[in-house]
Design an enzyme around this catalytic site. Structure first.
Site, mmCIF file in Angstrom:
data_model
loop_
_atom_site.group_PDB
_atom_site.id
_atom_site.type_symbol
_atom_site.label_atom_id
_atom_site.label_comp_id
_atom_site.label_asym_id
_atom_site.label_seq_id
_atom_site.Cartn_x
_atom_site.Cartn_y
_atom_site.Cartn_z
ATOM 1 N N LYS A 175 0.868 -1.185 0.000
ATOM 2 C CA LYS A 175 0.000 0.000 0.000
ATOM 3 C C LYS A 175 0.896 1.223 0.000
ATOM 4 O O LYS A 175 2.022 1.165 0.518
ATOM 5 C CB LYS A 175 -0.866 0.018 1.271
ATOM 6 N N ASP A 181 -7.084 4.172 -4.481
ATOM 7 C CA ASP A 181 -7.716 4.073 -3.157
ATOM 8 C C ASP A 181 -8.327 5.457 -2.912
ATOM 9 O O ASP A 181 -8.577 6.193 -3.879
ATOM 10 C CB ASP A 181 -6.684 3.677 -2.081
HETATM 11 P P1 NDP Z 1 -12.944 7.716 -2.879
HETATM 12 O O1 NDP Z 1 -11.870 8.698 -2.725
HETATM 13 O O2 NDP Z 1 -13.526 7.459 -4.217
HETATM 14 O O3 NDP Z 1 -14.158 8.049 -1.899
HETATM 15 C C1 NDP Z 1 -13.960 8.147 -0.525
HETATM 16 C C2 NDP Z 1 -15.280 8.533 0.122
HETATM 17 O O4 NDP Z 1 -15.148 8.414 1.541
HETATM 18 C C3 NDP Z 1 -15.672 9.975 -0.140
HETATM 19 O O5 NDP Z 1 -17.064 10.098 -0.104
HETATM 20 C C4 NDP Z 1 -15.019 10.699 1.035
HETATM 21 O O6 NDP Z 1 -15.601 11.940 1.361
HETATM 22 C C5 NDP Z 1 -15.253 9.706 2.150
HETATM 23 N N1 NDP Z 1 -14.212 9.840 3.169
HETATM 24 C C6 NDP Z 1 -12.883 9.724 2.999
HETATM 25 N N2 NDP Z 1 -12.234 9.958 4.144
HETATM 26 C C7 NDP Z 1 -13.182 10.231 5.061
HETATM 27 C C8 NDP Z 1 -13.145 10.546 6.435
HETATM 28 N N3 NDP Z 1 -11.986 10.631 7.093
HETATM 29 N N4 NDP Z 1 -14.340 10.742 7.072
HETATM 30 C C9 NDP Z 1 -15.514 10.665 6.400
HETATM 31 N N5 NDP Z 1 -15.603 10.366 5.093
HETATM 32 C C10 NDP Z 1 -14.457 10.159 4.442
HETATM 33 O O7 NDP Z 1 -12.374 6.351 -2.263
HETATM 34 P P2 NDP Z 1 -12.876 4.849 -2.469
HETATM 35 O O8 NDP Z 1 -14.343 4.804 -2.653
HETATM 36 O O9 NDP Z 1 -12.003 4.225 -3.471
HETATM 37 O O10 NDP Z 1 -12.472 4.216 -1.060
HETATM 38 C C11 NDP Z 1 -13.395 4.139 0.033
HETATM 39 C C12 NDP Z 1 -12.944 3.035 0.981
HETATM 40 O O11 NDP Z 1 -12.903 1.781 0.276
HETATM 41 C C13 NDP Z 1 -11.542 3.206 1.572
HETATM 42 O O12 NDP Z 1 -11.530 2.662 2.877
HETATM 43 C C14 NDP Z 1 -10.672 2.340 0.659
HETATM 44 O O13 NDP Z 1 -9.496 1.914 1.307
HETATM 45 C C15 NDP Z 1 -11.619 1.182 0.409
HETATM 46 N N6 NDP Z 1 -11.358 0.357 -0.767
HETATM 47 C C16 NDP Z 1 -11.293 0.901 -2.022
HETATM 48 C C17 NDP Z 1 -11.100 0.073 -3.113
HETATM 49 C C18 NDP Z 1 -11.131 0.577 -4.511
HETATM 50 O O14 NDP Z 1 -11.099 -0.244 -5.419
HETATM 51 N N7 NDP Z 1 -11.212 1.876 -4.741
HETATM 52 C C19 NDP Z 1 -10.884 -1.369 -2.948
HETATM 53 C C20 NDP Z 1 -11.037 -1.835 -1.597
HETATM 54 C C21 NDP Z 1 -11.250 -0.986 -0.562
HETATM 55 P P3 NDP Z 1 -14.832 13.304 0.959
HETATM 56 O O15 NDP Z 1 -14.935 13.396 -0.526
HETATM 57 O O16 NDP Z 1 -15.539 14.367 1.703
HETATM 58 O O17 NDP Z 1 -13.407 13.123 1.424
HETATM 59 O O1 2IT Z 2 -7.871 -1.697 -0.644
HETATM 60 C C1 2IT Z 2 -7.834 -2.196 -1.780
HETATM 61 O O2 2IT Z 2 -7.991 -3.412 -1.969
HETATM 62 C C2 2IT Z 2 -7.645 -1.300 -2.923
HETATM 63 N N1 2IT Z 2 -7.577 -0.085 -2.737
HETATM 64 C C3 2IT Z 2 -7.491 -1.855 -4.304
HETATM 65 C C4 2IT Z 2 -6.110 -2.376 -4.532
HETATM 66 C C5 2IT Z 2 -5.808 -2.819 -5.939
HETATM 67 O O3 2IT Z 2 -4.635 -3.133 -6.157
HETATM 68 O O4 2IT Z 2 -6.683 -2.846 -6.791
#
Ligand code: NDP
Ligand code: 2IT
Length: 455
Positions: free
Chosen positions: A135, A175
């Site tokens: 990561k 992420d």
């Molecule tokens: P994005 O940046 O697309 O979206 C993040 C969302 O979460 C936004 O709505 C953001 O609001 C909100 N957010 C972020 N930080 C905070 C905080 N501290 N408090 C409240 N709200 C918050 O990210 P993703 O959708 O990609 O990721 C969301 C989660 O999913 C994370 O935990 C990530 O690690 C996990 N994840 C993502 C994967 C992927 O493929 N993208 C895969 C597996 C897990 P704002 O815009 O106001 O910051």
């Molecule tokens: O937390 C996660 O699994 C991710 N942000 C996606 C990682 C990836 O390599 O697609």
């Protein structure tokens, strides 16, 4: 170093181990939490499997292979020089190249990235694909920056990161704060410096080596996991009210799949607050949200004005009555009190789209109440699984169809569900999906590490 000895009770073993870990990694509270969440299941498992215990596999697994920290200097639109910190935690490559996302958020620090890389190692193992865990990211905040500023930052970040990654070494992805725009700038800079067009990042645009279904994969997978858990209990998603936190990549496609399967998603949020739409977010409203978040980069509060619904400033959605909950924003967004509120309101299932969104005390509440609970390393593994399939397509220099990728994603999520059930089913038939995911994820990595000898 004190080895784990079978003379101690299970709780003493966990306590001894955590004491050692906390002393060794002072102040890294998120990392401690993530190790504890795995250790409570894996450390007792070691007692029954002395070969892993004697080789100190779990202790070795809490020490990343290496951590790279670097300066990222860039120029903003006003001509000022800005300095951020860049990181890559290469946690474990026992079963494949390091693989895991990059997070750009002001809160990023070593504790958060070490927890994420540690979790990623078990998650990637669970997918059944040959990927190790890593990561990275930066304390850079893309919010409020122009495209040109984000581009200059990404180019500077990659100018250092490129020497540490490669299609057979380490393959980053997105992420929080790293989506299609950032991956494109990062990939462009890698290609330019390395003079190689390779699958060194996943989540790429479809025009340059990206995979169908990657944007949808995490959210869809998170709902598939819930569907499979419900099916295991003879129930289904259709007609159930669901609350979702976040409004980014994972949340948007969680809502999309919930709508498709006939559930009623009623909330979404961002870091400023949440919206509650009692009529349900439908396809049309979701299209509006996608445009808001992906194109205009606006705030979720605008939804309340556009559709005339409630907006709760500074709050999370856990007080809204529901049957199903999908935390899809960030770590530690569900406290013990939130968990109790969810239970009091009749919630029967939680599938974690975000990484480690539930505090340990919240997980304990869910499990004590015997509701369905899928931990992030199982529930959100669909994203990295399709990243693994993107790597496979890049190696073969071809691309598979959307249907084919959705089929693979569906099968991988079902397989994860079933393996959690194998290792997590308790004597009263309650499936402890956390235990199942921890042990199933651990075994494959541990067997590879055993085979390599001491390193
Ligand atoms: P994005 O940046 O697309 O979206 C993040 C969302 O979460 C936004 O709505 C953001 O609001 C909100 N957010 C972020 N930080 C905070 C905080 N501290 N408090 C409240 N709200 C918050 O990210 P993703 O959708 O990609 O990721 C969301 C989660 O999913 C994370 O935990 C990530 O690690 C996990 N994840 C993502 C994967 C992927 O493929 N993208 C895969 C597996 C897990 P704002 O815009 O106001 O910051
Ligand atoms: O937390 C996660 O699994 C991710 N942000 C996606 C990682 C990836 O390599 O697609």
């Amino acid at each position: 170093m004190v080895g784990i000895t079978s003379k101690l009770s299970q709780s003493e073993i966990v306590e001894e181990f955590m004491g050692w870990l906390e002393q060794r990694n002072p102040g890294e509270t998120e990392f401690h939490q993530a190790v504890y969440e795995v250790g409570i299941n894996v450390l007792p498992f070691l007692l029954e499997n002395p070969e892993y215990m004697e080789a100190e596999i779990f202790r070795r697994l809490t020490e990343p292979d290496r951590i790279i920290i670097f300066r990222v200097a860039w120029q903003d639109d006003a001509g000022n020089i800005q300095v951020n910190r860049g990181y890559r935690v290469q946690h474990n490559n026992a079963i494949g190249p390091y693989k895991g996302g990059l997070r750009f958020h002001p809160s990023v620090n070593l504790s958060i990235l070490k927890f994420l890389a540690f979790e990623q190692t078990f998650k990637n193992s669970l997918t059944g694909l040959p990927m190790g865990g890593g990561k990275g990211g930066s304390d850079f905040d893309p919010k409020g920056k122009s495209d040109a500023e984000v581009m200059r930052f990404c180019q500077s970040f990659m100018s250092e990161l490129y020497r540490h990654i490669g299609p057979h070494t380490d393959v980053p992805a997105g992420d929080i704060g790293v989506g299609a725009r950032e991956i494109s700038y990062l990939f462009g800079q890698y290609k330019r410096i390395a003079n190689q067009f390779t699958g060194v990042l996943t989540g790429k645009g479809l025009a340059f080596g990206g995979s169908e279904m990657r944007v949808e994969a995490t959210g869809y997978g998170c709902v598939y996991m819930m569907k499979d858990m419900l099916k295991h209990r003879g129930d289904s998603i259709g007609g159930k009210t669901a609350i979702v936190s976040g409004s980014g990549n994972v949340a948007q496609y969680t809502v999309e799949k919930l709508i498709e399967l006939g559930a009623k998603p009623v909330t979404m949020s961002d870091s400023s607050g949440f919206i509650f739409d009692p009529a349900g977010i439908d396809e049309e409203k979701l299209a509006w949200i996608k445009e808001l978040k992906q194109q205009r980069r606006g705030r979720i509060s605008e939804y309340a004005t556009a559709f005339g619904v409630e907006y709760h400033e500074g709050k999370r959605p856990w007080g809204v009555p529901c049957q199903l909950a999908f935390p899809c924003a960030t770590q530690n967004e569900i406290s013990r009190e939130d968990a109790q509120t969810l239970l009091n309101n009749g919630c029967m299932g939680v599938s974690e789209g975000a990484n480690m969104p539930s505090e340990q005390a919240a997980i304990d509440r869910f499990q004590d109440a015997k509701i369905l609970f899928s931990p992030s390393k199982a529930a959100n593994a669909g994203g990295v699984a399709v990243s693994g399939l993107e790597m496979a397509q890049n190696s073969m220099r071809l691309s598979w169809s959307r249907d084919e990728l959705n089929r693979h994603l569906r099968e991988i999520m079902l397989d994860i569900h079933n393996r959690c059930a194998v290792y997590g089913t308790e004597s009263d038939h309650y499936v402890n999906y956390l235990k199942g995911a921890n042990i199933a994820g651990f075994i494959k990595v541990a067997d590879a590490m055993l085979a390599y000898g001491v390193m």
